[in-house]
Scaffold this active site. Structure first.
Site, PDB file in Angstrom:
ATOM      1  CG  LEU A 613      -1.972  -1.079   1.321  1.00  0.00           C
ATOM      2  CD1 LEU A 613      -2.723  -0.973   2.640  1.00  0.00           C
ATOM      3  CD2 LEU A 613      -2.943  -0.974   0.156  1.00  0.00           C
ATOM      4  CD  GLU A 667       8.097 -10.069   9.975  1.00  0.00           C
ATOM      5  OE1 GLU A 667       8.948 -10.771   9.388  1.00  0.00           O
ATOM      6  OE2 GLU A 667       7.793  -8.924   9.584  1.00  0.00           O
ATOM      7  CG  ASP A 678       5.542  -6.030  12.474  1.00  0.00           C
ATOM      8  OD1 ASP A 678       6.694  -5.804  12.064  1.00  0.00           O
ATOM      9  OD2 ASP A 678       4.560  -6.149  11.723  1.00  0.00           O
ATOM     10  CE  LYS A 682       3.802  -3.670   9.723  1.00  0.00           C
ATOM     11  NZ  LYS A 682       2.697  -4.576   9.372  1.00  0.00           N
TER      12      LYS A 682
END
Length: 815
Positions: A613, A667, A678, A682
């Site tokens: 994206l 992952e 994670d 981000k």
């Protein structure tokens, strides 16, 4: 009359000599010919080595002489019928015995003078021309042999003697006016002084011999037969995409040959230029090929640049100091010193302030030049008026050449901009008033990259070559390579981007191929590669020093993320889906961005957030356009969204997490996703790209996993713990059902604070209907106040992540 010259590779052995004889016999049907030949391939080098060893009291020179003898005897035996060999073989052996006697003298005296060296080197051409002349007589009786030393007269400057054209032309015209042979074979390279001492015309001098003959006799054409199809737009051994040049002017050819185009010896052009005799460079092994035609006319194809050439092994000597300003004669003194030492100046540039003069010479002359210059300016150096000369070695001169360059604006800027984009540092620049060439001095290690980059820019229809070094070939890596393979032709034809994978590495093996890895069989190549080493991988990328190099990190490894700095400092771009670097300490994140700008090396990480994206790119465009982000709400984990969308009364939490791993949504270590770290990385990256300073520790992580699950040592233990704590997860699900909500792991930022955690999303919220592995991000900005800017789509999966990485690579190619 035509003059044909055949180089060393053309007469390397009996097989090649037969091709030469075919060409000569064909040409002799229509024209009288002079055939000038070089020594058999590598023989001059062997003679030089033998002379050096003899002078050093190394008896192995005898082995070299034996090798030279065998090489010539083998050729003669294959070319001449057995019945006629006896006297010819005896003649060859007499010549070899004479050579050995001279070398014996060098051995006994322990020295090698320039005069003796010229005599020794002359034996290569004497032997080859004799064999070729005798071979030609087998098929053409009306042919003869003439020793060039009897016609070409020079001074006694051994090694590179200057021709006495007045005497030479008289002797040449007198001989050929009386000679009735259809073909005359002559040795190239060698001549003699007026007092009959052997001299040579410099390495490559066979071309010069042929040009001297052509000029003296007003030949209709000079043909130079070699092992390539003429002059090329660049050295084809370095630039694989180099193209032959069909027509070129004398001046352009002279410039290219001066700057290292080895197909033509630089002095060759002068004797024929005066008489307007065309030169045709042809390929002995492809005689039907067009070759390059050199005359006083240059037929341009619209490109003002005709070729790119270079000279290696250059040293730059700079003489500078306040004592040179306004003082006449400084330049004269400098060049007189170099002239007295017989040092050729290849490159000159001078500061307009007269404060410094910079010259380029061969590395081999640097030490002598330095000592001589410092002696000549000793008084000024002692008085601190002039500094001791500065010597920089291991440099290279590159040059753009074209007769019509003077009529086109911006070529210099285009040249230097192209080099700068690949971090090729320019040490000095020179451009003559004729604007026929633009020269620059660069580091020798950058020459391959520089030549390929310039050739790509000026000759390859703006096709840009991208060289990829890929680390990590798991699920995402495989898809990435598959996509490159599938789209390679499309990219080249439509976007003018040539993507090549130069290196692949996993945790066990790595494989490099400078000419690009065959993507049909990359798995086998990697499996048979060398043991993987991060340090060696970095070294090899630096050593190859290819233009438009891109390191592609498709791992989740912190050690790999720590290498980005090394690559960026080498002007190697970095494309990564590994979030660790951009979510590391803020100072490191900013440093990587700074290095990217400083070394003109792209640093792209679109897939750090939202896989394929365009989330990060959108943020960058918002900030660049002057907007300001105030609030972010997002579901940024495709794996967690998949897990909570599929976790229900029929599917246990353990089973859904297992399935997410099988689908490639998590992952390799699923705790990275389930712990929330994670997602924290981000949102941190989005916050930083929005212009805020924040550390990972500043983000509140509202973990939903029991501590015991997080403390497991490996995946097996982790999945067992999910079964053990199944009731914990069932409780969370039951609460969501009770509240008529759906579970979403949400990241948010507002008023300088950020958090990540599991939330119960009601039916009227935009996140409620987020299905599968999709991501969604809401940006509230100065411009998007009441209704946020929304980006939504697949945020996990090998194919979409690979496509995001691929898009970043293409983005670099389009710059």
């Amino acid at each position: 009359m035509k003059v044909l010259k055949f180089g060393g590779t053309s007469v390397a052995n009996a097989k090649n000599i037969k091709l030469v004889l075919d060409i000569v016999l064909s040409k002799a049907k229509n024209d009288k010919l002079i055939v000038v030949v070089s020594a058999l391939s590598k023989v001059t080098d062997l003679l030089q080595l033998a002379a050096s060893k003899a002078a050093s009291n190394d008896e192995t020179y005898k082995d070299i002489v034996a090798e030279i003898e065998k090489k010539h005897l083998d050729a003669l035996k294959e070319l001449i019928p057995v019945s006629e060999q006896s006297s010819l073989l005896s003649h060859i052996k007499r010549i070899i015995n004479h050579l050995e006697t001279i070398l014996d003298g060098c051995f006994l005296l322990g020295e090698l003078s320039a005069r003796t060296s010229d005599t020794i080197l002359s034996f290569g051409e004497l032997l080859s021309s004799y064999i070729i002349a005798e071979s030609l007589k087998q098929n053409l009786k009306n042919s003869s042999y003439k020793d060039s030393r009897e016609l070409i007269k020079t001074n006694n400057n051994y090694g590179k003697a200057a021709v006495n054209f007045e005497v030479t032309n008289l002797l040449t015209t007198a001989f050929f006016s009386a000679n009735e042979s259809q073909v005359v074979v002559m040795p190239g390279f060698i001549a003699s002084s007026l007092d009959e001492i052997n001299t040579t015309l410099g390495r490559g001098g066979s071309d010069y011999t042929a040009a001297i003959m052509a000029g003296a006799l007003n030949a209709s054409e000079l043909e130079i037969w070699t092992d390539v199809n003429g002059m090329f737009t660049a050295n084809p051994k370095i630039v694989k995409q180099a193209q032959p040049i069909a027509t070129i002017s004398y001046q352009e050819a002279m410039e290219l040959s001066h700057f290292g185009a080895k197909v033509l010896y630089p002095p060759t052009i002068q004797p024929v230029l005066r008489k307007n005799i065309p030169i045709h460079i042809k390929n002995t092994f492809e005689p039907e090929s067009e070759g390059t035609f050199i005359s006083n006319v240059s037929v341009s194809n619209g490109n003002p640049v005709r070729g790119i050439s270079h000279i290696e092994n250059i040293s730059l000597i700079t003489l500078e100091g306040p004592g040179m300003i306004g003082v006449s004669g400084s330049s004269k003194r400098l060049f007189e010193v170099l002239s007295q030492e017989n040092i050729n100046v290849i490159f000159i540039t001078q500061a307009s302030s007269e404060h410094s003069i910079c010259i380029g010479i061969l590395n081999s002359d640097a030490e002598v030049a330095e000592n001589a210059i410092n002696r000549a300016f000793e008084i000024e150096i002692v008085q601190n008026k002039i500094d001791p000369c500065i010597v920089e070695k291991n440099l290279c001169i590159i040059a753009l050449v074209g007769e019509n360059m003077k009529n086109h604006q911006g070529l210099s800027g285009r040249m230097f901009s192209t080099l700068g984009k690949n971090n090729v540092n320019i040490r000095a620049i020179a451009q003559g008033a004729s604007e026929r060439n633009i020269s620059a001095v660069i580091n020798e290690r950058d020459v391959k990259k520089a030549l390929n980059t310039l050739h790509e820019n000026f000759f390859e229809e703006n096709t840009k070559q991208l060289n990829l070094f890929v680390m990590g070939v798991g699920n995402v890596g495989e898809k990435f390579i598959e996509q490159i393979h599938q789209q390679k032709k499309f990219l080249k034809e439509n976007l003018k981007i040539n993507v090549r994978v130069i290196a692949l590495s996993n945790s066990r093996k790595m494989h490099f191929d400078e000419d690009a890895i065959d993507l049909d069989s990359w798995q086998a190549a990697l499996e048979n590669g060398e043991t993987a080493s991060k340090e060696l991988f970095i070294e090899k990328v630096a050593a190859l020093n290819l233009r438009n190099s891109i390191f592609v990190d498709i791992t989740a490894n912190a050690d790999v993320a720590a290498t980005y700095e090394h690559f960026l400092k080498q002007s190697v771009g970095v494309v990564t889906c590994n979030k660790i670097a951009c979510a590391s300490a803020y100072d490191n994140y900013k440093n990587l961005k700074k290095l990217s700008r400083q070394y003109n090396a792209p640093f792209l990480f679109e897939t750090n957030v939202g896989a394929g994206l365009p989330i990060i790119d959108t943020v960058k465009n918002l900030i660049a356009s002057g907007d300001k982000v105030h609030k972010i709400q997002a579901v940024l984990s495709g794996s967690l969204n998949f897990i909570f969308n599929n976790f229900d009364n029929d599917n246990s939490f353990h089973d859904v997490v297992k399935e997410a791993g099988v689908q490639g949504f998590t992952e390799p270590d699923p705790k990275i996703d389930l712990s929330g770290i994670d997602v924290a990385r981000k949102i941190l990256i989005l916050i930083r790209e929005s212009g805020y300073k924040m550390e990972i520790e500043d983000i509140e992580n509202q973990a939903f996993l029991p501590k015991e699950c997080m403390d497991t040592a490996n995946n097996e233990e982790f999945f067992k713990s999910l079964i053990t704590y199944n009731s914990h997860f069932e409780g969370i699900l039951a609460e969501a059902v009770q509240k008529e909500s759906r579970l979403k792991f949400v990241a948010q930022f507002e008023n300088g604070k950020a958090s990540v955690g599991l939330q119960f999303i009601p039916k009227d919220h935009p996140f409620y209907n987020l299905e599968g592995k999709d991501n969604i991000v809401l940006f509230y900005t100065d411009r998007y106040v009441d209704q946020p800017l929304l980006i939504k789509g697949a945020g996990a999966g090998a194919a979409v992540t690979a496509s995001g990485i691929f898009a970043d690579v293409i983005r670099i190619g389009n710059v």
